[in-house]
Design a protein around this motif. Structure first.
Motif, PDB file in Angstrom:
ATOM      1  N   ILE A 100       1.057  -1.279  -0.055  1.00 13.80           N
ATOM      2  CA  ILE A 100      -0.067  -0.153   0.034  1.00 13.80           C
ATOM      3  C   ILE A 100       0.822   1.250   0.162  1.00 13.80           C
ATOM      4  O   ILE A 100       1.452   1.525   0.928  1.00 13.80           O
ATOM      5  CB  ILE A 100      -1.055  -0.119   1.156  1.00 13.80           C
ATOM      6  N   ASP A 101       1.047   1.903  -0.998  1.00 22.76           N
ATOM      7  CA  ASP A 101       1.725   3.094  -1.284  1.00 22.76           C
ATOM      8  C   ASP A 101       1.482   3.649  -2.740  1.00 22.76           C
ATOM      9  O   ASP A 101       0.748   3.047  -3.380  1.00 22.76           O
ATOM     10  CB  ASP A 101       3.421   2.391  -1.436  1.00 22.76           C
ATOM     11  N   ARG A 102       2.108   4.725  -2.885  1.00 21.73           N
ATOM     12  CA  ARG A 102       1.820   5.564  -4.070  1.00 21.73           C
ATOM     13  C   ARG A 102       2.762   5.794  -5.200  1.00 21.73           C
ATOM     14  O   ARG A 102       4.092   6.327  -4.584  1.00 21.73           O
ATOM     15  CB  ARG A 102       1.217   6.793  -3.801  1.00 21.73           C
ATOM     16  N   VAL A 103       2.683   5.436  -6.059  1.00 22.14           N
ATOM     17  CA  VAL A 103       4.021   5.471  -7.080  1.00 22.14           C
ATOM     18  C   VAL A 103       4.070   6.843  -7.500  1.00 22.14           C
ATOM     19  O   VAL A 103       2.964   7.411  -7.846  1.00 22.14           O
ATOM     20  CB  VAL A 103       4.010   4.425  -8.231  1.00 22.14           C
ATOM     21  N   THR A 104       5.379   7.308  -7.389  1.00 24.73           N
ATOM     22  CA  THR A 104       5.520   8.970  -7.717  1.00 24.73           C
ATOM     23  C   THR A 104       6.400   9.058  -8.768  1.00 24.73           C
ATOM     24  O   THR A 104       6.148  10.292  -9.509  1.00 24.73           O
ATOM     25  CB  THR A 104       6.016   9.680  -6.595  1.00 24.73           C
ATOM     26  N   GLY A 105       6.774   8.158  -9.261  1.00 22.78           N
ATOM     27  CA  GLY A 105       7.768   8.036 -10.739  1.00 22.78           C
ATOM     28  C   GLY A 105       8.009   6.820 -11.134  1.00 22.78           C
ATOM     29  O   GLY A 105       8.095   5.723 -10.665  1.00 22.78           O
ATOM     30  N   ILE A 106       8.270   6.882 -12.381  1.00 19.94           N
ATOM     31  CA  ILE A 106       8.483   5.592 -13.230  1.00 19.94           C
ATOM     32  C   ILE A 106       9.798   5.816 -14.090  1.00 19.94           C
ATOM     33  O   ILE A 106       9.814   6.661 -14.807  1.00 19.94           O
ATOM     34  CB  ILE A 106       7.390   4.992 -14.036  1.00 19.94           C
ATOM     35  N   ASP A 107      11.002   5.158 -13.818  1.00 20.30           N
ATOM     36  CA  ASP A 107      12.013   5.108 -14.568  1.00 20.30           C
ATOM     37  C   ASP A 107      12.231   3.932 -15.427  1.00 20.30           C
ATOM     38  O   ASP A 107      12.572   2.834 -15.103  1.00 20.30           O
ATOM     39  CB  ASP A 107      13.369   5.229 -13.654  1.00 20.30           C
ATOM     40  N   THR A 108      11.753   4.001 -16.747  1.00 21.55           N
ATOM     41  CA  THR A 108      11.668   2.872 -17.563  1.00 21.55           C
ATOM     42  C   THR A 108      12.999   2.288 -18.134  1.00 21.55           C
ATOM     43  O   THR A 108      13.206   1.117 -18.380  1.00 21.55           O
ATOM     44  CB  THR A 108      10.773   3.008 -18.759  1.00 21.55           C
ATOM     45  N   ASP A 109      13.663   3.158 -17.988  1.00 17.89           N
ATOM     46  CA  ASP A 109      15.307   2.939 -18.511  1.00 17.89           C
ATOM     47  C   ASP A 109      16.076   2.089 -17.143  1.00 17.89           C
ATOM     48  O   ASP A 109      16.634   1.071 -17.301  1.00 17.89           O
ATOM     49  CB  ASP A 109      16.171   4.125 -18.687  1.00 17.89           C
ATOM     50  N   GLY A 110      16.007   2.535 -16.166  1.00 13.53           N
ATOM     51  CA  GLY A 110      16.490   1.771 -14.836  1.00 13.53           C
ATOM     52  C   GLY A 110      15.719   0.776 -14.400  1.00 13.53           C
ATOM     53  O   GLY A 110      15.905   0.146 -13.323  1.00 13.53           O
ATOM     54  N   LYS A 111      14.428   0.807 -14.910  1.00 11.12           N
ATOM     55  CA  LYS A 111      13.467  -0.304 -14.398  1.00 11.12           C
ATOM     56  C   LYS A 111      13.163  -0.310 -12.965  1.00 11.12           C
ATOM     57  O   LYS A 111      13.220  -1.176 -12.276  1.00 11.12           O
ATOM     58  CB  LYS A 111      13.660  -1.593 -14.950  1.00 11.12           C
ATOM     59  N   ARG A 112      12.718   1.074 -12.535  1.00 11.01           N
ATOM     60  CA  ARG A 112      12.854   1.069 -11.228  1.00 11.01           C
ATOM     61  C   ARG A 112      11.498   2.222 -11.088  1.00 11.01           C
ATOM     62  O   ARG A 112      11.337   3.318 -11.447  1.00 11.01           O
ATOM     63  CB  ARG A 112      13.973   1.857 -10.463  1.00 11.01           C
TER      64      ARG A 112
ATOM     65  N   TYR B 202      11.794  -3.409 -10.970  1.00  9.07           N
ATOM     66  CA  TYR B 202      10.938  -4.530 -11.368  1.00  9.07           C
ATOM     67  C   TYR B 202      11.756  -5.145 -12.657  1.00  9.07           C
ATOM     68  O   TYR B 202      12.506  -4.364 -13.303  1.00  9.07           O
ATOM     69  CB  TYR B 202       9.622  -3.717 -12.010  1.00  9.07           C
ATOM     70  N   ASP B 203      11.093  -6.068 -13.005  1.00 12.05           N
ATOM     71  CA  ASP B 203      11.515  -6.998 -14.214  1.00 12.05           C
ATOM     72  C   ASP B 203      10.397  -6.784 -15.490  1.00 12.05           C
ATOM     73  O   ASP B 203      10.926  -6.261 -16.613  1.00 12.05           O
ATOM     74  CB  ASP B 203      11.999  -8.106 -14.181  1.00 12.05           C
ATOM     75  N   GLN B 204       9.402  -6.559 -14.911  1.00  8.71           N
ATOM     76  CA  GLN B 204       8.285  -6.378 -15.965  1.00  8.71           C
ATOM     77  C   GLN B 204       7.219  -5.681 -15.158  1.00  8.71           C
ATOM     78  O   GLN B 204       6.839  -5.931 -14.032  1.00  8.71           O
ATOM     79  CB  GLN B 204       7.330  -7.819 -16.524  1.00  8.71           C
ATOM     80  N   LEU B 205       6.721  -4.668 -15.855  1.00 13.97           N
ATOM     81  CA  LEU B 205       5.895  -3.712 -15.072  1.00 13.97           C
ATOM     82  C   LEU B 205       4.242  -3.556 -15.746  1.00 13.97           C
ATOM     83  O   LEU B 205       4.498  -3.453 -16.983  1.00 13.97           O
ATOM     84  CB  LEU B 205       6.412  -2.336 -15.282  1.00 13.97           C
ATOM     85  N   ALA B 206       3.224  -3.796 -15.004  1.00 14.49           N
ATOM     86  CA  ALA B 206       1.798  -3.355 -15.487  1.00 14.49           C
ATOM     87  C   ALA B 206       1.497  -2.164 -14.959  1.00 14.49           C
ATOM     88  O   ALA B 206       1.337  -2.178 -13.687  1.00 14.49           O
ATOM     89  CB  ALA B 206       1.289  -4.831 -15.290  1.00 14.49           C
ATOM     90  N   LEU B 207       0.852  -1.220 -15.744  1.00 16.95           N
ATOM     91  CA  LEU B 207       0.279  -0.019 -15.047  1.00 16.95           C
ATOM     92  C   LEU B 207      -1.086  -0.257 -15.308  1.00 16.95           C
ATOM     93  O   LEU B 207      -1.620  -0.209 -16.533  1.00 16.95           O
ATOM     94  CB  LEU B 207       0.790   1.167 -15.870  1.00 16.95           C
ATOM     95  N   ALA B 208      -1.769  -0.139 -14.253  1.00 18.92           N
ATOM     96  CA  ALA B 208      -3.392  -0.289 -14.246  1.00 18.92           C
ATOM     97  C   ALA B 208      -3.885   0.932 -13.363  1.00 18.92           C
ATOM     98  O   ALA B 208      -4.499   0.760 -12.382  1.00 18.92           O
ATOM     99  CB  ALA B 208      -3.929  -1.564 -13.870  1.00 18.92           C
ATOM    100  N   LEU B 209      -3.499   2.202 -13.798  1.00 20.70           N
ATOM    101  CA  LEU B 209      -3.886   3.293 -12.769  1.00 20.70           C
ATOM    102  C   LEU B 209      -5.405   3.939 -12.956  1.00 20.70           C
ATOM    103  O   LEU B 209      -5.477   4.664 -12.135  1.00 20.70           O
ATOM    104  CB  LEU B 209      -2.839   4.595 -12.984  1.00 20.70           C
ATOM    105  N   GLY B 210      -5.935   3.519 -13.996  1.00 18.26           N
ATOM    106  CA  GLY B 210      -7.146   4.263 -14.219  1.00 18.26           C
ATOM    107  C   GLY B 210      -7.431   5.575 -14.613  1.00 18.26           C
ATOM    108  O   GLY B 210      -6.149   5.974 -15.108  1.00 18.26           O
ATOM    109  N   ALA B 211      -8.465   6.145 -14.662  1.00 25.14           N
ATOM    110  CA  ALA B 211      -8.715   7.346 -15.268  1.00 25.14           C
ATOM    111  C   ALA B 211      -9.167   8.287 -13.960  1.00 25.14           C
ATOM    112  O   ALA B 211      -9.717   7.774 -12.804  1.00 25.14           O
ATOM    113  CB  ALA B 211      -9.836   7.550 -16.299  1.00 25.14           C
TER     114      ALA B 211
ATOM    115  N   SER C 252      -2.811   9.714 -16.481  1.00 24.05           N
ATOM    116  CA  SER C 252      -2.085   9.981 -15.378  1.00 24.05           C
ATOM    117  C   SER C 252      -0.693  10.779 -15.651  1.00 24.05           C
ATOM    118  O   SER C 252      -0.120  10.401 -16.725  1.00 24.05           O
ATOM    119  CB  SER C 252      -1.295   8.838 -14.830  1.00 24.05           C
ATOM    120  N   ASP C 253      -0.297  11.786 -14.724  1.00 23.21           N
ATOM    121  CA  ASP C 253       0.729  12.352 -15.214  1.00 23.21           C
ATOM    122  C   ASP C 253       1.846  11.565 -15.042  1.00 23.21           C
ATOM    123  O   ASP C 253       3.117  12.001 -15.678  1.00 23.21           O
ATOM    124  CB  ASP C 253       0.921  13.465 -13.949  1.00 23.21           C
ATOM    125  N   LEU C 254       1.952  10.593 -14.240  1.00 22.00           N
ATOM    126  CA  LEU C 254       2.790   9.468 -14.318  1.00 22.00           C
ATOM    127  C   LEU C 254       3.331   9.049 -15.632  1.00 22.00           C
ATOM    128  O   LEU C 254       4.545   9.106 -16.023  1.00 22.00           O
ATOM    129  CB  LEU C 254       2.761   8.530 -13.607  1.00 22.00           C
TER     130      LEU C 254
END
Lengths: 80, 380
Positions: free
Chosen positions: B80-92, B103-112, B255-257
């Motif tokens: 239970i936490d909020r993701v505040t940034g996604i670094d797709t190069d560093g996979k973090r 992460y090794d594989q990421l799935a985003l389902a943040l909604g509208a 999402s701004d993310l």
């Protein structure tokens, strides 16, 4: 590639979107544009050729030109 | 080496996906070859279609909620936490409560997200049923509303659950009739394009039903301002509608993310519509309302997409070539009153047929809303 004399201030790329996506993209852009803005709507949806002019007529904006590219159309619109 | 799969979002897409992954990768998780983490900033899962019934006193906002911990397989770690940034190069991922998560594989389902403030006057002058607070407030207004002009305006497009505005006015018509108030209540429905719904067959069916039920329709109506003081809704096309109760489907945003991570330039994520893989980053999937695909923003879409994404992620985890794809399958029940409903089903490129509404389909919708909790668990 067809030529046009119109130089758009802003381009909306809605290629690949299906009805009513391109029209809604255009409406969103018109909403945030000042009067006199020339918008190029790029659409590959055949329905845009009828629903875009119909809305422009309703909302009082001008369709300047439609340019037929091979796989999409550019619809040049000027806001009033 | 453990493959870490991170699912962000605890709505329909995220929850079904996490459960499907737990099922498909059971042996790998058991052996420590794979790990699945579900990150959500809300400990509860919320089933939004419930909110449609709240204004009519048929359900409560509490009915829409269940703890994620009751729905998600124990093999999945819930964070239970909020993701505040996604670094797709560093996979973090960066997390609000501190730290980061690789992460090794990421799935985003943040909604509208709902952004009523984008339309001047809407937050002050309008109501909606797209969130718990809005649905509760509208319930109170509807209970007191005995005469006047009820205007439902579809303002935001795209918006979640495209059938819901049509359902709302048909339910309102039946509800006021049942209570002997319909003669004193005028109902108007507005839609941004030249017909009553984006899908031609739904528009044709709804227009006929609206006419039969004396529900006014305004097309090519794009609201650009609400005047709460005088009760007037203004449109870009220069029209004005006086209202006594305004139900405005609010503007939505992604999402701004997504924008900050370069996954899409307007908040909605650019993905391949069949694989749900990001156009802009490796090992990133996006599903549900956040993904910019040419179908409805609906729970059924998130549900079916989750099945395809789970298959693809499981295949990759095992070192296999993924073959599962999403074909655009969408199923929407449509209430056409308080005791009858119909439904539409379609895929990419196909046009649905609207069947004659019936009581059994209404019961099926209510029944499905209950058995939805099995869907969330990945069982149905």
């Amino acid at each position: 590639m067809s030529e046009t004399e119109h130089e758009p201030d802003v381009t909306v790329d809605s290629r690949g979107a299906t009805c009513p996506g391109p029209l809604m993209d255009l409406i969103g852009k018109v909403k945030e544009s000042d009067p006199g803005t020339v918008i190029e709507l790029q659409t590959s949806d055949d329905g845009s050729k009828s629903d875009v002019p119909e809305w422009l007529d309703e909302a009082g904006h001008d369709l300047l030109e439609v340019v037929d590219h091979d796989d999409y159309w550019s619809m040049y619109v000027e806001t009033n | 080496m453990t493959e870490h799969i991170v699912v962000v979002g605890g709505g329909t897409g995220g929850t079904v996906l996490a459960n499907r992954l737990a099922e498909k990768l059971g042996p790998e998780i058991e052996r420590g070859d794979a790990r699945v983490t579900l990150v959500s900033d809300d400990p509860d899962h919320v089933y939004k279609p419930t909110f449609l019934y709240v204004p009519f006193g048929k359900k409560t906002v509490e009915d829409a909620k269940r703890p994620l911990s009751d729905l998600v397989d124990r093999a999945v770690d819930i964070e239970i936490d909020r993701v505040t940034g996604i670094d797709t190069d560093g996979k973090r991922l960066s997390l609000r409560d501190g730290g980061s998560m690789a992460y090794d594989q990421l799935a985003l389902a943040l909604g509208a997200q709902l952004v009523p403030e984008e339309l001047p006057g809407l937050a002050e002058g309008g109501h909606h049923f797209y969130g718990p607070d809005g649905a509760d407030a509208l319930r109170d207004e509807m209970a007191e509303f005995t005469e006047g002009h009820l205007v439902l305006s579809v303002i935001g497009t795209p918006h979640m659950c495209p059938a819901a505005p049509v359902e709302f006015v048909m339910m309102a018509d039946a509800w006021f009739r049942e209570r002997g108030l319909r003669e004193d209540v005028e109902i108007t429905y507005t839609y941004p394009i030249q017909r009553a719904h984006a899908i031609q067959n739904v528009a044709d069916w709804a227009s006929e039903a609206f006419e039969e039920r004396d529900i006014n329709v305004e097309t090519f109506f794009n609201a650009d301002e609400v005047d709460p003081e005088d009760g007037v809704l203004h449109s870009m096309e220069g029209k004005e509608l006086d209202y006594d109760l305004l139900v405005g489907i609010p503007p939505h945003k992604g999402s701004d993310l997504v924008t900050e991570a370069g996954l899409g330039d307007d908040g909605w994520a650019d993905v391949d519509k069949h694989t749900l893989e990001s156009d802009h980053a490796e090992d990133v999937y996006v599903l549900g309302d956040l993904a910019d695909v040419p179908t409805s923003k609906a729970g059924s879409v998130a549900h079916y997409e989750a099945g395809a994404v789970a298959d693809r992620i499981a295949s990759r985890t095992r070192g296999q070539t993924p073959t599962a794809t999403y074909d655009g399958k969408t199923v929407c029940f449509i209430e056409s009153g308080m005791d009858e409903a119909t439904f539409v089903e379609f895929e990419y490129g196909s046009t649905p047929t609207v069947r004659e509404p019936s009581k059994p389909v209404h019961w099926a919708k209510l029944g499905y809303n209950e058995s939805y909790w099995l869907t969330a668990r990945g069982l149905l």
